[in-house]
Scaffold this active site. Sequence first.
Site, PDB file in Angstrom:
ATOM      1  N   SER A  99       0.829  -1.206   0.000  1.00  0.00           N
ATOM      2  CA  SER A  99       0.000   0.000   0.000  1.00  0.00           C
ATOM      3  C   SER A  99       0.862   1.255   0.000  1.00  0.00           C
ATOM      4  CB  SER A  99      -0.932   0.011   1.215  1.00  0.00           C
ATOM      5  OG  SER A  99      -1.905  -1.005   1.098  1.00  0.00           O
ATOM      6  N   LYS A 121       1.254   7.007  -6.681  1.00  0.00           N
ATOM      7  CA  LYS A 121       0.189   7.982  -6.963  1.00  0.00           C
ATOM      8  C   LYS A 121       0.694   9.400  -6.712  1.00  0.00           C
ATOM      9  CE  LYS A 121      -1.647   5.013  -8.393  1.00  0.00           C
ATOM     10  NZ  LYS A 121      -1.553   4.920  -9.819  1.00  0.00           N
ATOM     11  N   GLN A 153      -6.695   4.463   0.800  1.00  0.00           N
ATOM     12  CA  GLN A 153      -5.998   3.269   0.336  1.00  0.00           C
ATOM     13  C   GLN A 153      -6.523   2.032   1.056  1.00  0.00           C
ATOM     14  OE1 GLN A 153      -3.907   2.763  -2.168  1.00  0.00           O
ATOM     15  NE2 GLN A 153      -3.889   0.603  -1.636  1.00  0.00           N
TER      16      GLN A 153
END
Length: 103
Positions: A47, A54, A98
Amino acid sequence: MTEGIIDGKAIAKIIREEIKASVDNLKQNNNKTPGLAVILVGARRDSQTYVRMKKRACEECGIMSFGFDYPDTVTQEELESKIKELNNDDSVHGILVQLPLPG
């Protein structure tokens, strides 16, 4: 039909360039910079990697990113409060929570 290999990196580069042009246009014509808030709970390495990618993509495209990291002991109420706060922030235009969230 012609078969071929799709170059995902090349396609992604083109898409990012198109997004950057749109963001630059938005900044120039409307004096607005898009913003993405990212909420990460816990310390899952996959994650963390995804969120880092991103954020890097946002930088490349001229989008502001705001990161909010929480320990896996955060309460649902704390997260909901942060999401409500971000919903009311004019500099935030999207929120990424997330997944997966720790159980």
